[in-house]
Design an enzyme around this catalytic site. Structure first.
Site, short mmCIF file in Angstrom:
data_model
loop_
_atom_site.label_atom_id
_atom_site.label_comp_id
_atom_site.label_asym_id
_atom_site.label_seq_id
_atom_site.Cartn_x
_atom_site.Cartn_y
_atom_site.Cartn_z
N SER A 186 1.28 -1.55 0.32
CA SER A 186 -0.07 0.13 -0.35
C SER A 186 1.15 1.17 0.16
O SER A 186 0.13 2.18 -0.26
CB SER A 186 -0.70 0.15 1.11
OG SER A 186 0.02 0.18 2.66
N HIS A 191 9.89 -1.97 0.98
CA HIS A 191 9.83 -2.23 2.62
C HIS A 191 9.88 -3.34 2.47
O HIS A 191 9.09 -4.05 2.02
CB HIS A 191 9.17 -1.26 3.66
CG HIS A 191 6.84 -1.49 2.90
ND1 HIS A 191 6.94 -0.58 2.07
CD2 HIS A 191 6.84 -1.96 3.68
CE1 HIS A 191 5.45 -0.93 2.06
NE2 HIS A 191 4.96 -1.93 2.69
#
Ligand code: ZN
Ligand code: ZN
Ligand code: ZN
Length: 356
Positions: A186, A191
């Site tokens: 999202s 990450h």
């Protein structure tokens, strides 16, 4: 995931003289292949006659993502939680940081876990730890960064793992990475995530069972046998260095699925040594770079599977990474049967990845 009756496996890995398998390949015929570890079936739908090029992602129209509005470029300024781990560069900037997810899937424990029944049902508190691992650069992703930077990510995984595994009620720690919207990311900024939970996931349980069953019959680790066979056959290997190997698995669930495994028998990811981290960094970086080249930067997920941290020993398991490019979506057949359809033979996928 299906709990199919698993074909009893007799010793499969033979000496070189008996290596020649019966001709498996029949052009344009679909094959049902069984995953040696989980016992799951997959369909390799050769009859669809697809070529590697058919799986290329369409070039994305400029991903909307600016550094200014990014939550992870400056985590402190954007109100993320305090770091639990930070790596600095020589010039005093940061290169990687780990902090608790502001919107965790599991609630951080403050007391004991409650187990409850309610009529025929059972439930327990969803307690656990959910952390985000962020590398500094907004655009630099695995597959485009230096190998040593990927090694640093693995060092962070290991450091956090070693801390979380000792927390009360943590029995399994899942480490994963979602790349791109279709893979569930999202936030654009690269990450990874660690989720430490009080239960062992069904997928890992199935693999643990399969590895145990194989060991009982063959007195060998099923992953070690797979690695030995793949190195011998050299048909599905896409990359290897001294300590790690990347392959398209025989029973690939998805087109261009890749596994990265330590060549030596290692049940516990967290016991990796410095050299392992450097070499797994290179192997993962190379595998993703190859996938990006052949499939035009597809969205993908990768995750680690390792022995649970529930205080028991798992001597016959072998940790590994699974990379699943978004080359298909689950539809009615997959959802109802748990059997995935891969529209290209892993051998063909491996060939194009190896050459990339
Ligand atoms: Zn950013
Ligand atoms: Zn092994
Ligand atoms: Zn696995």
């Amino acid at each position: 995931m299906i709990m199919s009756s698993i074909k009893k496996t007799k010793s499969k890995i033979k000496t070189k003289s008996s290596l020649k398998p019966p001709k498996r390949k029949k052009e344009n015929l679909s094959e049902l292949r069984q995953d040696l570890i989980s016992g799951d079936w997959v369909v390799i739908a050769n009859s669809r006659g697809k070529r590697p090029d058919d799986f290329k992602t369409e070039t994305k129209v400029s991903e909307k993502s600016s550094v200014e509005s990014c939550l992870f470029c400056d985590p402190i300024a954007s109100g993320q939680e305090k770091d639990v781990l930070i790596y600095n560069t020589a010039d005093d900037d940061w290169s990687l940081r780990v902090f608790p997810n502001k919107y965790p899937a599991f609630t951080r424990p403050t007391g004991k876990i409650h187990h409850q029944t309610e009529g025929p049902y059972f439930w327990m508190d969803g307690l656990g730890y959910h952390e985000i691992v962020v590398t500094k650069d907004h655009f630099e992703r695995i597959g485009t960064m230096e190998n040593l930077k990927v090694a640093e990510i693995f060092d962070a995984f290991q450091t956090r793992y070693l801390d979380l595994m000792n927390k009360k009620s943590v029995r399994y720690i899942e480490i994963f990475h979602n790349q791109g919207k279709q893979a569930g990311a999202s936030i654009f900024h690269p990450h990874s995530q660690l989720v430490a939970i009080p239960v062992i996931s069904p997928y890992v349980k199935l693999e643990l069972k399969g590895a145990d069953r194989y060991y009982k019959t063959n007195k060998k680790c099923v992953f070690c046998d797979i690695i030995e066979w793949e190195m011998e056959e050299d048909e599905r290997v896409i990359f290897e260095n001294d300590k790690f190997i990347a392959i398209c698995p025989f029973a690939s669930r998805r087109a261009f699925e890749v596994w990265v495994l330590p060549k030596e028998h290692q049940p516990y990811f967290e016991r990796m040594e410095t050299e392992d981290k450097i070499q797994v960094g290179e192997a993962l970086n190379e595998a993703v770079r190859k996938i990006n080249t052949v499939l035009n930067d597809p969205d993908y997920n990768f995750y680690l599977h390792t022995s649970p941290c529930d205080g028991k020993d798992y001597p016959h398991y072998h940790w590994h990474i699974e990379i699943l490019p978004k080359t298909s979506i689950w539809a009615g057949f997959e959802l109802s049967t748990g059997i995935e359809i891969s529209a290209i033979e892993p051998e063909k996928a491996a060939k194009s990845l190896r050459e990339a």
